[in-house]
Design an enzyme around this catalytic site. Sequence first.
Site, PDB file in Angstrom:
ATOM      1  N   LYS A  81      18.732  19.564  70.006  1.00 45.53           N
ATOM      2  CA  LYS A  81      18.728  20.535  71.115  1.00 45.53           C
ATOM      3  C   LYS A  81      17.949  19.934  72.289  1.00 45.53           C
ATOM      4  CE  LYS A  81      17.402  25.405  71.874  1.00 45.53           C
ATOM      5  NZ  LYS A  81      16.801  26.600  71.225  1.00 45.53           N
ATOM      6  N   SER A 156      19.717  30.798  71.303  1.00 44.29           N
ATOM      7  CA  SER A 156      19.823  29.855  72.391  1.00 44.29           C
ATOM      8  C   SER A 156      20.332  28.475  71.973  1.00 44.29           C
ATOM      9  CB  SER A 156      18.463  29.703  73.073  1.00 44.29           C
ATOM     10  OG  SER A 156      17.526  29.139  72.183  1.00 44.29           O
ATOM     11  N   SER A 180      17.053  31.985  67.442  1.00 47.50           N
ATOM     12  CA  SER A 180      17.906  30.977  68.089  1.00 47.50           C
ATOM     13  C   SER A 180      18.468  29.888  67.191  1.00 47.50           C
ATOM     14  CB  SER A 180      17.149  30.302  69.222  1.00 47.50           C
ATOM     15  OG  SER A 180      17.198  31.115  70.355  1.00 47.50           O
TER      16      SER A 180
HETATM   17  N1  GLN Z   1      17.454  35.492  72.016  1.00 51.15           N
HETATM   18  C1  GLN Z   1      16.020  35.521  71.991  1.00 51.15           C
HETATM   19  C2  GLN Z   1      15.490  35.387  73.391  1.00 51.15           C
HETATM   20  O1  GLN Z   1      16.270  35.385  74.273  1.00 51.15           O
HETATM   21  C3  GLN Z   1      15.514  34.434  71.105  1.00 51.15           C
HETATM   22  C4  GLN Z   1      15.577  33.100  71.722  1.00 51.15           C
HETATM   23  C5  GLN Z   1      15.056  32.016  70.832  1.00 51.15           C
HETATM   24  O2  GLN Z   1      14.904  32.187  69.621  1.00 51.15           O
HETATM   25  N2  GLN Z   1      14.723  30.895  71.446  1.00 51.15           N
HETATM   26  O3  GLN Z   1      14.330  35.287  73.623  1.00 51.15           O
END
Ligand code: GLN
Length: 487
Positions: A81, A156, A180
Amino acid sequence: MSSKLYFRTIADLAAALDAKQLSSVELTQAVIARTQAVEPRIHAFNSFDEADALAQAAASDARRAAGQSCGPLDGIPIGLKDVIAVTGQPLTASSKMLKDFVSPYDATVTTKLKKAGAVLWGRLNCDEFAMGSSTENSAFGPTGNPWDPTRVPGGSSGGSSAALAAGEAIATLGSDTGGSIRQPAALCGVVGLKPTYGLVSRFGLIAFASSLDQIGPFTRTVEDAAIVLGAIAGHDERDSTSFQAEIPDYRAALTSQRGPWKLGIPKEYFAAGLDPEIATAVEKAIAFYQSQGCEIREVSLPHTQYCLDTYYVIATAEASSNLSRYDGIRYGHRSAVGKDAVDIYAHSRAEGFGPEVKRRIILGTYVLSSGYYDAYYLRAQKVRTLIRQDFLHAFRDVDALLTPTSPMPAFKIGEKADPLALYLCDIYTIGVNLAGLPAISVPCGFTKSGLPIGAQLIGQPWKESNLLAIAHAYERAHDWSAQFPIF
Ligand code: GLN
């Protein structure tokens, strides 16, 4: 098993490499060719460097030929990532702010993968600074879901899940702050593991919310997750939250740890808002464990209703602090229009950050500001303790919890315009981060329209061996991971 090299597992490819039926250069070439063929439709990568990957593969082949293989990851192409640092490679967090930034050092997970001989392959797209659930917040455009490229891959870490599902890598790493890794794994039909907070070093991970962030693998199978976790876990003095623990042989534990286990079903996770096809698929997984002699108990996590609010106070507070370093002076985007230092900060940040990142910084600054700190941040920390206690209480009676990973399957790109609608994607994953627990999403079926469904197993702190063994028992009896998107 697929006849296509790029759809095979680490375990299987490592055996073929060891038996000299295959070289890492051949495997890497197959992955590169596949990536070139499907990227126009998927856009899982922000960047990749074919020549660099092939040079790493050739070095791996030379090691094997000399009888010096570093183990099962030697020669396996793994994508990271674009929030995990690799020396000399771009590190953008999918943000305009870091568009031209090149990392001067390796993250600890990168160093560990290099030591294991992995071929580091490409920088994977994600929501900007890992804020989002669909990868639509990337400054470089969305990623398509390989099962239906008009749909999101989750987020994400959507580039990490999509690249793996599309055969553009053999495994990938993501980061999980509120879901994420697990949610995109569920939406793309692959395995995603979020380790216990502190098991994997965060050194060299671009910080979002430091008390929640954790790096973990995306793989085709639970066995592959055990292999990658074994390579990246372990104490690191450069991460002050890193835990001093002996790292067990997770792969051996898959078969040495046997059930029957006691599994808890949190009733709050099967409430209104859950897609009925997902409910049915997860209920079938529950029935499977029951048929294997596992004891199934309903449990309650009474503070579940506060998870989302608590998360969006704590995560935004930490993000506002972490992202203050992007001032346009030391690194990152610098505005051409600022007249003095403060003006340069303001313009650089206004130009460099996208709307969701700005929303989080504003919210986080607000909950930390004088007069509101006690009412929001301090209170959220107290509720966080109650949420953790709910889980620990449940674990007095059960080995693990079984839930859906996501309340909905992959939705259309552009469908959820309202930020709150997107925040709801994480209702089943966020509590795990607040409580610092390990959890894994495993494929457990498909909707009638052919979209993948994931089940989440939540484990006790530091008991990844047990969690992986429980997940493996399910996976062995099902063939979801042998199905691949056709396009
Ligand atoms: N969807 C969650 C957020 O927007 C989690 C994101 C993540 O785990 N990086 O914060």
